[in-house]
Design an enzyme around this catalytic site. Structure first.
Site, PDB file in Angstrom:
ATOM      1  N   SER A  20      57.974  64.341  72.370  1.00  0.00           N
ATOM      2  CA  SER A  20      58.917  63.243  72.615  1.00  0.00           C
ATOM      3  C   SER A  20      58.230  61.918  72.974  1.00  0.00           C
ATOM      4  O   SER A  20      57.233  61.903  73.698  1.00  0.00           O
ATOM      5  CB  SER A  20      59.847  63.643  73.756  1.00  0.00           C
ATOM      6  OG  SER A  20      60.652  62.549  74.103  1.00  0.00           O
ATOM      7  N   SER A  22      60.167  59.679  74.484  1.00  0.00           N
ATOM      8  CA  SER A  22      61.033  59.166  75.558  1.00  0.00           C
ATOM      9  C   SER A  22      60.277  58.844  76.856  1.00  0.00           C
ATOM     10  O   SER A  22      60.563  57.822  77.487  1.00  0.00           O
ATOM     11  CB  SER A  22      62.175  60.141  75.841  1.00  0.00           C
ATOM     12  OG  SER A  22      63.063  60.132  74.752  1.00  0.00           O
ATOM     13  N   LYS A  71      72.594  69.418  73.017  1.00  0.00           N
ATOM     14  CA  LYS A  71      73.492  68.250  73.072  1.00  0.00           C
ATOM     15  C   LYS A  71      74.975  68.616  73.151  1.00  0.00           C
ATOM     16  O   LYS A  71      75.776  67.849  73.672  1.00  0.00           O
ATOM     17  CB  LYS A  71      73.262  67.344  71.854  1.00  0.00           C
ATOM     18  CG  LYS A  71      71.949  66.586  71.893  1.00  0.00           C
ATOM     19  CD  LYS A  71      71.848  65.619  70.730  1.00  0.00           C
ATOM     20  CE  LYS A  71      70.498  64.926  70.723  1.00  0.00           C
ATOM     21  NZ  LYS A  71      70.412  63.868  69.711  1.00  0.00           N
ATOM     22  N   GLU A  83      84.321  58.344  76.383  1.00  0.00           N
ATOM     23  CA  GLU A  83      85.313  58.557  75.315  1.00  0.00           C
ATOM     24  C   GLU A  83      84.659  58.821  73.948  1.00  0.00           C
ATOM     25  O   GLU A  83      85.005  59.790  73.267  1.00  0.00           O
ATOM     26  CB  GLU A  83      86.209  57.318  75.251  1.00  0.00           C
ATOM     27  CG  GLU A  83      87.658  57.601  74.940  1.00  0.00           C
ATOM     28  CD  GLU A  83      88.244  58.858  75.600  1.00  0.00           C
ATOM     29  OE1 GLU A  83      88.710  59.710  74.831  1.00  0.00           O
ATOM     30  OE2 GLU A  83      88.214  59.003  76.844  1.00  0.00           O
ATOM     31  N   ASN A  92      73.822  62.890  74.754  1.00  0.00           N
ATOM     32  CA  ASN A  92      72.357  62.838  74.822  1.00  0.00           C
ATOM     33  C   ASN A  92      71.865  62.143  76.086  1.00  0.00           C
ATOM     34  O   ASN A  92      70.662  62.063  76.312  1.00  0.00           O
ATOM     35  CB  ASN A  92      71.775  62.147  73.578  1.00  0.00           C
ATOM     36  CG  ASN A  92      71.855  60.646  73.675  1.00  0.00           C
ATOM     37  OD1 ASN A  92      72.815  60.104  74.226  1.00  0.00           O
ATOM     38  ND2 ASN A  92      70.859  59.960  73.168  1.00  0.00           N
ATOM     39  N   ALA A 132      75.578  64.485  56.733  1.00  0.00           N
ATOM     40  CA  ALA A 132      76.789  64.742  57.538  1.00  0.00           C
ATOM     41  C   ALA A 132      76.464  65.712  58.673  1.00  0.00           C
ATOM     42  O   ALA A 132      77.265  66.570  59.015  1.00  0.00           O
ATOM     43  CB  ALA A 132      77.899  65.293  56.651  1.00  0.00           C
ATOM     44  N   TYR A 226      61.981  58.412  61.288  1.00  0.00           N
ATOM     45  CA  TYR A 226      60.911  57.525  61.782  1.00  0.00           C
ATOM     46  C   TYR A 226      59.523  58.146  61.702  1.00  0.00           C
ATOM     47  O   TYR A 226      58.550  57.547  62.151  1.00  0.00           O
ATOM     48  CB  TYR A 226      61.220  57.040  63.207  1.00  0.00           C
ATOM     49  CG  TYR A 226      61.240  58.120  64.261  1.00  0.00           C
ATOM     50  CD1 TYR A 226      60.092  58.447  64.972  1.00  0.00           C
ATOM     51  CD2 TYR A 226      62.407  58.826  64.523  1.00  0.00           C
ATOM     52  CE1 TYR A 226      60.113  59.437  65.927  1.00  0.00           C
ATOM     53  CE2 TYR A 226      62.435  59.820  65.486  1.00  0.00           C
ATOM     54  CZ  TYR A 226      61.286  60.128  66.178  1.00  0.00           C
ATOM     55  OH  TYR A 226      61.308  61.115  67.115  1.00  0.00           O
ATOM     56  N   GLY A 247      63.702  53.546  61.167  1.00  0.00           N
ATOM     57  CA  GLY A 247      64.208  54.577  62.080  1.00  0.00           C
ATOM     58  C   GLY A 247      63.765  54.421  63.523  1.00  0.00           C
ATOM     59  O   GLY A 247      64.492  54.790  64.445  1.00  0.00           O
TER      60      GLY A 247
HETATM   61  P1  ATR Z   1      70.888  66.107  62.587  1.00  0.00           P
HETATM   62  O1  ATR Z   1      71.615  66.791  63.697  1.00  0.00           O
HETATM   63  O2  ATR Z   1      69.562  65.515  62.989  1.00  0.00           O
HETATM   64  O3  ATR Z   1      71.735  65.135  61.859  1.00  0.00           O
HETATM   65  P2  ATR Z   1      71.336  68.295  60.789  1.00  0.00           P
HETATM   66  O4  ATR Z   1      72.623  68.581  61.491  1.00  0.00           O
HETATM   67  O5  ATR Z   1      70.426  69.414  60.449  1.00  0.00           O
HETATM   68  O6  ATR Z   1      70.444  67.263  61.597  1.00  0.00           O
HETATM   69  O7  ATR Z   1      71.705  67.479  59.468  1.00  0.00           O
HETATM   70  C1  ATR Z   1      70.784  67.183  58.499  1.00  0.00           C
HETATM   71  C2  ATR Z   1      71.514  66.551  57.297  1.00  0.00           C
HETATM   72  O8  ATR Z   1      70.532  66.372  56.295  1.00  0.00           O
HETATM   73  C3  ATR Z   1      72.594  67.421  56.731  1.00  0.00           C
HETATM   74  O9  ATR Z   1      73.658  66.607  56.311  1.00  0.00           O
HETATM   75  C4  ATR Z   1      71.917  68.075  55.532  1.00  0.00           C
HETATM   76  O10 ATR Z   1      72.771  68.394  54.452  1.00  0.00           O
HETATM   77  P3  ATR Z   1      73.673  69.744  54.454  1.00  0.00           P
HETATM   78  O11 ATR Z   1      74.800  69.457  55.391  1.00  0.00           O
HETATM   79  O12 ATR Z   1      74.106  69.895  53.057  1.00  0.00           O
HETATM   80  O13 ATR Z   1      72.761  70.841  54.940  1.00  0.00           O
HETATM   81  C5  ATR Z   1      71.015  66.963  55.087  1.00  0.00           C
HETATM   82  N1  ATR Z   1      69.872  67.458  54.338  1.00  0.00           N
HETATM   83  C6  ATR Z   1      68.815  68.149  54.797  1.00  0.00           C
HETATM   84  N2  ATR Z   1      67.947  68.431  53.791  1.00  0.00           N
HETATM   85  C7  ATR Z   1      68.493  67.904  52.666  1.00  0.00           C
HETATM   86  C8  ATR Z   1      68.091  67.837  51.295  1.00  0.00           C
HETATM   87  N3  ATR Z   1      66.931  68.377  50.892  1.00  0.00           N
HETATM   88  N4  ATR Z   1      68.894  67.204  50.435  1.00  0.00           N
HETATM   89  C9  ATR Z   1      70.058  66.644  50.825  1.00  0.00           C
HETATM   90  N5  ATR Z   1      70.497  66.660  52.100  1.00  0.00           N
HETATM   91  C10 ATR Z   1      69.734  67.280  53.006  1.00  0.00           C
END
Ligand code: ATR
Length: 291
Positions: A20, A22, A71, A83, A92, A132, A226, A247
């Site tokens: 980290s 931080s 988290k 909120e 966090n 997502a 980053y 980042g």
């Molecule tokens: P964080 O909490 O840091 O956001 P995460 O919940 O693991 O990490 O989310 C990583 C995101 O990167 C997800 O949206 C993942 O897509 P999926 O929901 O389909 O798994 C996306 N991701 C990771 N590797 C990927 C790849 N090779 N191509 C496209 N999307 C990817």
């Protein structure tokens, strides 16, 4: 740093916490702001979260940050939750207010602060977010909270994008669309912001968009990855003469925002700039990447 009988303890909990940045951020700010605090890292396993909370109250720890994988799990042990952190469903940052523990989420607010510090408006803007996951969720909630006009969520698993759309639809007056298609030249040119929240490009030379696409627009590109400092996505954007936000800005600003919450202060632009330089140098040495 002068640790004495009045020094207040702050910390990061997670599992792992070893890499980290931080402590570098917060100890720099304590020193610079002349506040008698110190920041440490503690690896805490999930089954010990309750014991950690008891220790915070017992030792009057001023506040703490929470990272993966706690988290969400930490929330049940807190007395109050801000909120937007409630809407995000993750915390966090926790402040100890006389024994009352209040949770916040500064991932999204730190992300947004970096945009505002650069002088960009969010209100009414069209924003594409790639990914997502958890990071997308906090960023999307804060952007919606700032009055973004339209958010388009692009993720390879459409179900995860749908979950975030549902959260935004219920809590904000905002139009949200979802897609599992990769972005095209037209998509990018029609967006005010293109944000990568996927892990694509982290410690690799992968790019979350087709690097062969060339665009001509005022789209601002923001990568939350980053490591490395200058990702392939940022390189692609710079090749296309697009404005970029790195980042490291989100990382630094989530830290600054947490520090401001704990200490009820405002970090001025000059201090933030010096902190940024220190962290970028530190990060370069730590990860030996292509800064
Ligand atoms: P964080 O909490 O840091 O956001 P995460 O919940 O693991 O990490 O989310 C990583 C995101 O990167 C997800 O949206 C993942 O897509 P999926 O929901 O389909 O798994 C996306 N991701 C990771 N590797 C990927 C790849 N090779 N191509 C496209 N999307 C990817």
């Amino acid at each position: 740093m002068n640790i004495n009988a009045d020094t207040r303890l702050y910390c990061l909990i997670g599992d792992p916490v070893s890499n980290s940045l931080s402590p570098d951020i917060h100890n720099y700010l304590f020193d610079r702001e002349n506040i008698n605090g110190v920041y440490m890292c503690n690896r805490i396993e999930k089954e010990n979260l309750k014991r950690f909370i008891d220790a915070v109250k017992l030792m009057d720890i001023g506040g703490f940050n929470v990272t993966i994988p706690h988290k969400v799990d930490i929330m049940e042990f807190l007395d109050e939750i801000d909120e937007n952190a409630k809407i995000i469903g993750a915390v966090n940052t926790v402040k100890n207010i006389g024994g009352i523990l209040k949770g916040y989420n500064t991932d999204g607010t730190g992300f947004v602060k970096a945009i505002k510090d650069r002088g960009y408006e969010i209100k009414g803007k069209k924003i594409i977010i790639l990914g997502a996951g958890g990071a997308c969720r906090s960023i999307a909630v804060e952007l919606a909270s700032e009055g973004a006009g339209h958010i388009e969520l692009r993720n390879r698993s459409i179900e995860k994008a749908q979950i975030i759309k549902d959260i935004l639809d219920v809590n904000f007056e905002i139009s949200v669309s979802i897609s599992s298609e990769s972005v095209s030249k037209e998509d990018i040119e029609n967006a005010d912001f293109l944000i990568n929240t996927t892990s694509v490009g982290m410690e690799s030379d992968d790019c979350p968009v087709d690097a062969g696409i060339s665009v001509s627009s005022d789209t601002v590109v923001y990568d939350i990855v980053y490591k490395p400092h200058c990702t392939e996505f940022i390189k692609w954007a710079e090749k296309n003469s697009l404005d970029t936000i790195y980042g490291i800005e989100m990382l630094i600003n989530q830290g600054i925002t947490a520090f401001e919450i704990w200490n009820e202060c405002i970090i001025d632009k000059e201090t933030a700039k010096e902190l940024r330089e220190m962290i970028v140098n530190k990060s370069r040495n730590k990860y030996k990447n292509n800064i």
